[in-house]
Scaffold this active site. Structure first.
Site, PDB file in Angstrom:
ATOM      1  N   SER A  92       0.757  -1.330  -0.551  1.00  0.00           N
ATOM      2  CA  SER A  92       0.235  -0.289   0.381  1.00  0.00           C
ATOM      3  C   SER A  92       0.884   1.347  -0.301  1.00  0.00           C
ATOM      4  O   SER A  92       1.481   1.823   1.126  1.00  0.00           O
ATOM      5  CB  SER A  92      -1.101   0.513   1.299  1.00  0.00           C
ATOM      6  OG  SER A  92      -1.561  -1.588   1.395  1.00  0.00           O
ATOM      7  N   LYS A 135      -6.407   2.038  -2.825  1.00  0.00           N
ATOM      8  CA  LYS A 135      -6.508   1.465  -1.366  1.00  0.00           C
ATOM      9  C   LYS A 135      -6.557   2.467  -0.718  1.00  0.00           C
ATOM     10  O   LYS A 135      -6.932   1.760   0.230  1.00  0.00           O
ATOM     11  CB  LYS A 135      -4.844   0.932  -1.873  1.00  0.00           C
ATOM     12  CG  LYS A 135      -4.431   0.050  -1.133  1.00  0.00           C
ATOM     13  CD  LYS A 135      -5.445  -1.270  -0.246  1.00  0.00           C
ATOM     14  CE  LYS A 135      -4.790  -1.404   1.222  1.00  0.00           C
ATOM     15  NZ  LYS A 135      -5.331  -2.700   2.234  1.00  0.00           N
ATOM     16  N   LYS A 145      -0.377   4.659   8.102  1.00  0.00           N
ATOM     17  CA  LYS A 145      -0.135   5.670   6.687  1.00  0.00           C
ATOM     18  C   LYS A 145      -0.639   5.450   5.443  1.00  0.00           C
ATOM     19  O   LYS A 145      -0.834   6.506   5.556  1.00  0.00           O
ATOM     20  CB  LYS A 145       1.785   4.112   6.748  1.00  0.00           C
ATOM     21  CG  LYS A 145       1.561   4.303   5.305  1.00  0.00           C
ATOM     22  CD  LYS A 145       1.920   3.264   4.603  1.00  0.00           C
ATOM     23  CE  LYS A 145       1.804   1.726   4.972  1.00  0.00           C
ATOM     24  NZ  LYS A 145       1.109   1.272   3.629  1.00  0.00           N
TER      25      LYS A 145
HETATM   26  P1  NAD Z   1       4.679  -6.095   7.733  1.00  0.00           P
HETATM   27  O1  NAD Z   1       5.467  -5.700   8.687  1.00  0.00           O
HETATM   28  O2  NAD Z   1       4.039  -7.654   8.676  1.00  0.00           O
HETATM   29  O3  NAD Z   1       5.749  -7.035   6.753  1.00  0.00           O
HETATM   30  C1  NAD Z   1       6.760  -6.486   5.678  1.00  0.00           C
HETATM   31  C2  NAD Z   1       7.435  -7.266   5.989  1.00  0.00           C
HETATM   32  O4  NAD Z   1       8.656  -6.331   5.105  1.00  0.00           O
HETATM   33  C3  NAD Z   1       8.210  -8.009   6.677  1.00  0.00           C
HETATM   34  O5  NAD Z   1       8.417  -8.736   6.729  1.00  0.00           O
HETATM   35  C4  NAD Z   1       9.551  -6.630   6.692  1.00  0.00           C
HETATM   36  O6  NAD Z   1      10.905  -7.327   7.584  1.00  0.00           O
HETATM   37  C5  NAD Z   1       9.848  -6.961   5.088  1.00  0.00           C
HETATM   38  N1  NAD Z   1      11.254  -5.422   5.161  1.00  0.00           N
HETATM   39  C6  NAD Z   1      11.269  -4.308   5.055  1.00  0.00           C
HETATM   40  N2  NAD Z   1      12.482  -3.554   4.225  1.00  0.00           N
HETATM   41  C7  NAD Z   1      12.374  -5.003   3.898  1.00  0.00           C
HETATM   42  C8  NAD Z   1      13.229  -4.585   2.409  1.00  0.00           C
HETATM   43  N3  NAD Z   1      14.262  -3.366   2.516  1.00  0.00           N
HETATM   44  N4  NAD Z   1      13.493  -5.998   1.297  1.00  0.00           N
HETATM   45  C9  NAD Z   1      12.927  -7.386   1.655  1.00  0.00           C
HETATM   46  N5  NAD Z   1      12.027  -7.078   2.776  1.00  0.00           N
HETATM   47  C10 NAD Z   1      12.032  -5.627   3.328  1.00  0.00           C
HETATM   48  O7  NAD Z   1       2.910  -6.017   7.050  1.00  0.00           O
HETATM   49  P2  NAD Z   1       2.695  -6.522   6.480  1.00  0.00           P
HETATM   50  O8  NAD Z   1       1.043  -6.612   6.917  1.00  0.00           O
HETATM   51  O9  NAD Z   1       2.491  -8.192   5.209  1.00  0.00           O
HETATM   52  O10 NAD Z   1       1.899  -5.321   4.692  1.00  0.00           O
HETATM   53  C11 NAD Z   1       2.813  -5.379   4.233  1.00  0.00           C
HETATM   54  C12 NAD Z   1       2.106  -4.142   3.057  1.00  0.00           C
HETATM   55  O11 NAD Z   1       0.537  -4.711   2.981  1.00  0.00           O
HETATM   56  C13 NAD Z   1       2.056  -2.848   4.302  1.00  0.00           C
HETATM   57  O12 NAD Z   1       2.517  -2.138   3.187  1.00  0.00           O
HETATM   58  C14 NAD Z   1       0.813  -2.651   4.272  1.00  0.00           C
HETATM   59  O13 NAD Z   1      -0.147  -1.448   4.476  1.00  0.00           O
HETATM   60  C15 NAD Z   1       0.015  -3.499   3.254  1.00  0.00           C
HETATM   61  N6  NAD Z   1      -1.355  -4.011   3.466  1.00  0.00           N
HETATM   62  C16 NAD Z   1      -1.255  -5.079   4.691  1.00  0.00           C
HETATM   63  C17 NAD Z   1      -2.551  -5.225   5.377  1.00  0.00           C
HETATM   64  C18 NAD Z   1      -2.636  -6.342   6.709  1.00  0.00           C
HETATM   65  O14 NAD Z   1      -3.938  -7.318   7.072  1.00  0.00           O
HETATM   66  N7  NAD Z   1      -1.299  -6.368   6.986  1.00  0.00           N
HETATM   67  C19 NAD Z   1      -3.550  -5.809   4.075  1.00  0.00           C
HETATM   68  C20 NAD Z   1      -3.981  -5.111   3.366  1.00  0.00           C
HETATM   69  C21 NAD Z   1      -2.399  -4.361   3.186  1.00  0.00           C
END
Ligand code: NAD
Length: 302
Positions: free
Chosen positions: A102, A177, A246
């Site tokens: 997102s 989104k 965010k």
């Molecule tokens: P999260 O924090 O669980 O996962 C993010 C992952 O990215 C982590 O495992 C982290 O170690 C990894 N990461 C960070 N920097 C990195 C890099 N430089 N290289 C490789 N990996 C790296 O977050 P999430 O909940 O999985 O969300 C991910 C995205 O999806 C976000 O943008 C969030 O807004 C969106 N989103 C989340 C949900 C939800 O329900 N959790 C739903 C829809 C959308």
């Protein structure tokens, strides 16, 4: 760069967090070869157990891939991975980049322009549905970008989501989104406020939710969040409060950018930023209820 047309090039998947890991599992189950990257060891191990290849370094994961998917906290990190850490340069010739994070739509538009000289088309394809729907492969996906690139991505997206919307030009998926999460967050705040006001008046929390769900106040939060995460005080939906804050800032900034002085989109963004400061970066987004509870306990205005 190897040529992506000569062999079924693997998919590089960057970001194996709450959402990324179950999405990767869906891709593997659908028969795709996945090279995943995350600095954290636990999800890398889980990816290997699921049948993928795992790397700490995104550039290594990107080596020779025909499609690169990012599922990262925000668009700034997406840019860092692709251009700063060099993942874009490691991809197969003509590879497609799909940002499913997102991210802010204005960042996405400028990233797409910066990938043009590398011959890499970009689409934004963020998701909705949370961890539960990432696991069962029924996410809603909103895809922005050139129609032919969206069509090229469709078989891959179909392994992770059920409803795939082509939303228009690059950045339109990310705009959609942020707006979805604004509406969702506003609905959650309204439901939590109803719980606090109704509770003080003597209504049972379960009664409040049951009546809302049978009435016109029903929304996604009343249906799927209030009982399991808020009333139970489990607060473990898998979507962090910081990520929601965010998204709301992206939505409010978009309104500003378009010179639309709308009151609620700004106040919801400000409320969630205050909650993030109060509860910390690790809080679950359903803990917005705890923030509202603390405000309510602070007594009459005055
Ligand atoms: P999260 O924090 O669980 O996962 C993010 C992952 O990215 C982590 O495992 C982290 O170690 C990894 N990461 C960070 N920097 C990195 C890099 N430089 N290289 C490789 N990996 C790296 O977050 P999430 O909940 O999985 O969300 C991910 C995205 O999806 C976000 O943008 C969030 O807004 C969106 N989103 C989340 C949900 C939800 O329900 N959790 C739903 C829809 C959308």
């Amino acid at each position: 760069m190897p040529d992506s047309a000569s062999s079924p090039a693997p998919i590089a998947f960057i970001g194996l967090g709450q959402m990324g890991l179950p999405m990767v599992r869906r891709l593997i189950a659908a028969g795709f070869t996945v090279r995943g990257a995350d600095p954290a060891e636990a999800p890398r191990q889980a990816l290997v157990e699921a049948g993928g290849l795992a790397f700490a370094d995104a550039k290594e994961a990107a080596e020779g891939a025909g499609i690169l998917i990012t599922m990262l906290p925000n668009g700034r990190i997406v840019r860092d991975v692709l251009l700063g850490a060099g993942a874009a340069g490691a991809l197969a010739k003509g590879a497609l980049v799909i940002d499913m994070s997102s991210s802010a739509p204005t960042d996405t538009v400028s990233l797409a322009a910066d990938l043009v000289p590398l011959g890499l088309p970009l689409i934004d394809a963020p998701v909705s549905g949370g961890v539960k729907r990432a696991i069962d492969g029924s996410l809603a996906i909103m895809a922005g970008g050139p129609a032919e690139a969206v069509e090229r991505a469709r078989p891959v997206l179909a392994a992770m989501g059920k409803s795939i919307f082509a939303t228009g030009p690059i950045g339109s998926g990310h705009a959609m989104k942020a707006l979805n999460n604004y509406v969702s967050a506003a609905g959650l705040v309204a439901a939590c406020e109803a719980l606090l006001v109704g509770g003080r008046f003597g209504l049972a929390p379960e009664t409040i939710v049951d009546v809302l769900n049978a009435s016109t106040g029903r929304n996604n939060s009343t249906e799927v969040k209030m009982k399991p995460f808020v009333i139970s005080e489990a607060f473990n939906s898998g979507f962090s409060l910081a990520l929601m804050a965010k998204d709301l800032r992206i939505a409010a900034d978009l309104a500003d950018h378009l010179e639309l002085p709308l009151p609620q989109i700004q106040s919801v963004a400000t409320l969630w930023e205050a909650a993030k400061c109060g509860l910390g970066a690790q809080a679950d987004h359903t803990e917005i209820h705890r923030h509202l509870q603390a405000l309510a306990a602070s007594g009459p205005r005055g």
